[in-house]
Design a protein around this motif. Structure first.
Motif, PDB file in Angstrom:
ATOM      1  N   ALA A   1      -4.529  13.999  -5.495  1.00 15.39           N
ATOM      2  CA  ALA A   1      -5.708  13.780  -4.656  1.00 15.39           C
ATOM      3  C   ALA A   1      -5.717  12.363  -4.097  1.00 15.39           C
ATOM      4  O   ALA A   1      -5.140  11.440  -4.680  1.00 15.39           O
ATOM      5  CB  ALA A   1      -6.975  14.027  -5.469  1.00 15.39           C
ATOM      6  N   LEU A   2      -6.365  12.214  -2.952  1.00 15.89           N
ATOM      7  CA  LEU A   2      -6.617  10.885  -2.388  1.00 15.89           C
ATOM      8  C   LEU A   2      -7.578  10.150  -3.326  1.00 15.89           C
ATOM      9  O   LEU A   2      -8.609  10.691  -3.718  1.00 15.89           O
ATOM     10  CB  LEU A   2      -7.253  11.053  -1.009  1.00 15.89           C
ATOM     11  CG  LEU A   2      -7.148   9.899  -0.023  1.00 15.89           C
ATOM     12  CD1 LEU A   2      -5.733   9.838   0.547  1.00 15.89           C
ATOM     13  CD2 LEU A   2      -8.148  10.101   1.112  1.00 15.89           C
ATOM     14  N   ILE A   3      -7.226   8.921  -3.693  1.00 10.53           N
ATOM     15  CA  ILE A   3      -8.067   8.144  -4.596  1.00 10.53           C
ATOM     16  C   ILE A   3      -8.944   7.197  -3.787  1.00 10.53           C
ATOM     17  O   ILE A   3      -8.441   6.370  -3.014  1.00 10.53           O
ATOM     18  CB  ILE A   3      -7.222   7.351  -5.610  1.00 10.53           C
ATOM     19  CG1 ILE A   3      -6.412   8.303  -6.487  1.00 10.53           C
ATOM     20  CG2 ILE A   3      -8.122   6.458  -6.473  1.00 10.53           C
ATOM     21  CD1 ILE A   3      -5.494   7.606  -7.483  1.00 10.53           C
TER      22      ILE A   3
ATOM     23  N   ALA B   1      -4.569   3.088  -5.229  1.00 13.78           N
ATOM     24  CA  ALA B   1      -5.686   3.813  -4.625  1.00 13.78           C
ATOM     25  C   ALA B   1      -5.448   3.858  -3.129  1.00 13.78           C
ATOM     26  O   ALA B   1      -4.523   3.218  -2.613  1.00 13.78           O
ATOM     27  CB  ALA B   1      -7.014   3.146  -4.961  1.00 13.78           C
ATOM     28  N   ASP B   2      -6.288   4.626  -2.429  1.00 18.32           N
ATOM     29  CA  ASP B   2      -6.003   4.925  -1.026  1.00 18.32           C
ATOM     30  C   ASP B   2      -7.067   4.472  -0.039  1.00 18.32           C
ATOM     31  O   ASP B   2      -6.746   4.217   1.123  1.00 18.32           O
ATOM     32  CB  ASP B   2      -5.804   6.441  -0.865  1.00 18.32           C
ATOM     33  CG  ASP B   2      -4.685   6.956  -1.729  1.00 18.32           C
ATOM     34  OD1 ASP B   2      -3.519   6.657  -1.424  1.00 18.32           O
ATOM     35  OD2 ASP B   2      -4.964   7.640  -2.740  1.00 18.32           O
TER      36      ASP B   2
ATOM     37  N   VAL C   1       0.838  -1.198   0.000  1.00 16.33           N
ATOM     38  CA  VAL C   1       0.000   0.000   0.000  1.00 16.33           C
ATOM     39  C   VAL C   1       0.872   1.247   0.000  1.00 16.33           C
ATOM     40  O   VAL C   1       2.064   1.185   0.314  1.00 16.33           O
ATOM     41  CB  VAL C   1      -0.933   0.027   1.236  1.00 16.33           C
ATOM     42  CG1 VAL C   1      -1.882  -1.141   1.225  1.00 16.33           C
ATOM     43  CG2 VAL C   1      -0.112   0.051   2.526  1.00 16.33           C
ATOM     44  N   ARG C   2       0.293   2.364  -0.339  1.00 16.79           N
ATOM     45  CA  ARG C   2       0.960   3.652  -0.146  1.00 16.79           C
ATOM     46  C   ARG C   2       0.272   4.352   1.017  1.00 16.79           C
ATOM     47  O   ARG C   2      -0.962   4.304   1.146  1.00 16.79           O
ATOM     48  CB  ARG C   2       0.920   4.496  -1.414  1.00 16.79           C
ATOM     49  CG  ARG C   2      -0.478   4.923  -1.853  1.00 16.79           C
ATOM     50  CD  ARG C   2      -0.442   5.658  -3.177  1.00 16.79           C
ATOM     51  NE  ARG C   2      -1.707   6.317  -3.482  1.00 16.79           N
ATOM     52  CZ  ARG C   2      -1.964   6.901  -4.653  1.00 16.79           C
ATOM     53  NH1 ARG C   2      -1.063   6.890  -5.623  1.00 16.79           N
ATOM     54  NH2 ARG C   2      -3.129   7.504  -4.853  1.00 16.79           N
ATOM     55  N   THR C   3       1.045   4.999   1.869  1.00 16.40           N
ATOM     56  CA  THR C   3       0.441   5.627   3.041  1.00 16.40           C
ATOM     57  C   THR C   3      -0.305   6.897   2.679  1.00 16.40           C
ATOM     58  O   THR C   3      -1.251   7.285   3.374  1.00 16.40           O
ATOM     59  CB  THR C   3       1.491   5.938   4.109  1.00 16.40           C
ATOM     60  OG1 THR C   3       2.530   6.737   3.537  1.00 16.40           O
ATOM     61  CG2 THR C   3       2.096   4.649   4.641  1.00 16.40           C
ATOM     62  N   GLN C   4       0.122   7.557   1.607  1.00 20.25           N
ATOM     63  CA  GLN C   4      -0.607   8.729   1.116  1.00 20.25           C
ATOM     64  C   GLN C   4      -0.223   8.956  -0.333  1.00 20.25           C
ATOM     65  O   GLN C   4       0.804   8.445  -0.795  1.00 20.25           O
ATOM     66  CB  GLN C   4      -0.312   9.958   1.968  1.00 20.25           C
ATOM     67  CG  GLN C   4       1.139  10.358   2.063  1.00 20.25           C
ATOM     68  CD  GLN C   4       1.315  11.501   3.035  1.00 20.25           C
ATOM     69  OE1 GLN C   4       0.366  12.112   3.495  1.00 20.25           O
ATOM     70  NE2 GLN C   4       2.563  11.824   3.353  1.00 20.25           N
ATOM     71  N   PRO C   5      -1.031   9.724  -1.091  1.00 15.37           N
ATOM     72  CA  PRO C   5      -0.728   9.968  -2.501  1.00 15.37           C
ATOM     73  C   PRO C   5       0.558  10.794  -2.649  1.00 15.37           C
ATOM     74  O   PRO C   5       1.001  11.452  -1.706  1.00 15.37           O
ATOM     75  CB  PRO C   5      -1.936  10.769  -2.985  1.00 15.37           C
ATOM     76  CG  PRO C   5      -2.982  10.618  -1.947  1.00 15.37           C
ATOM     77  CD  PRO C   5      -2.276  10.383  -0.661  1.00 15.37           C
TER      78      PRO C   5
END
Length: 277
Positions: free
Chosen positions: A160-162, A207-208, A151-155
């Motif tokens: 933008a956050l997806i 995605a987030d 995962v990614r912790t943030q974009p």
């Protein structure tokens, strides 16, 4: 696949591919559709994949029972004694399958004491397969190319956050939650995708967040939850507790939030969610 961290993973991945091969002859072939008791659709493809998985999983270990969407009428009095079982959706995204979309999957999860040990999510049309579990890691396999995913912790800065969501299911509560999240983190980018692939997009860092405040069943989510947890994500109930699969009477899930475990906006989202719980 010598790197696989669980002895049952390799044969289950092979079974998922075999189930996909059973599905493909029916895809885009004007397959007949019938309605189950809950009005959800079922096709010959669902049933063919179910038989492949039931036979294969039983042969793999006759001592592990199978709970499949296509054979779910097992009394709770029986399931209450289970400590380890397979939770299977032979064709997740039947509506997408019927419409001719490629966004359907074969889902297989191994459950122990209500928790996902690992999950396998296979895409019959492309051969792509996602698999993983908490403490095991997670991977995406395309033919002979296998890559670990996380995962990614943030974009990336400025992006933008997806948020991934179902094309077919939303609710006023979900819209309220997303409006509140937007107020915390800024504009959101929405991405629509079918079946359990929503979890997989999070797992591979594409995605987030995946909030689901509309009904799902246990077999819809367990396998992809395993992939996400292996990639460093979590699936939580709206009160912030872990999402699990006890052998309860109802096979319907509560609302949930799927997100990276270390997302800096996690507390804000949970505060909003608790207001809806």
């Amino acid at each position: 696949m010598a790197h696989l961290p669980h002895p049952l993973l390799a044969p289950v991945i092979e079974l998922a591919h075999r189930a996909g091969e059973a599905i493909l002859p029916f895809w885009r072939a004007d397959v007949a559709v019938t309605a189950k008791a809950d009005d959800s659709p079922v096709t010959a493809a669902d049933l063919a994949a179910h038989q492949v998985l039931l036979d294969g999983l039983t042969a793999l270990d006759p001592g592990i029972p199978v709970l499949s969407e296509e054979d779910a009428n097992i009394p709770q009095s029986v399931r209450a004694g289970w400590t380890r079982w397979w939770l299977v959706d032979p064709l997740d995204g039947t509506k997408e399958f019927i419409s001719g979309s490629e966004e359907f999957t074969v889902n297989i999860a191994l459950i122990e004491q209500g928790r996902v040990v690992f999950g396998v999510v296979s895409m019959p049309t492309s051969g792509r397969c996602y698999y993983g579990g908490a403490g095991l890691g997670a991977w995406r396999a395309d033919a002979d190319v296998i890559v670990p995913i996380t995962v990614r912790t943030q974009p990336p800065a400025g992006d933008a956050l997806i948020v991934v969501a179902s094309r077919r299911h939303s609710s006023p509560e979900q819209e309220h939650l997303l409006a509140g999240l937007e107020g915390c983190v800024g504009a959101l980018q929405m991405a629509n995708v079918g079946s359990s692939l929503k979890f997989c997009l999070l797992a591979e860092g594409a995605a987030d967040c995946y909030p689901r405040l509309a009904p799902t069943s246990q077999w819809d989510t367990a396998a992809a939850q395993g992939v996400l947890e292996g990639a460093g994500g979590v699936v939580l109930q709206l009160d912030g507790t872990s999402f699990s699969y006890p052998p309860r009477e109802s096979l319907l899930n509560a609302s949930f939030l799927a997100l990276p475990a270390d997302a800096p906006w996690r507390d804000s989202l949970l505060t909003l969610a608790r207001g809806l719980a």
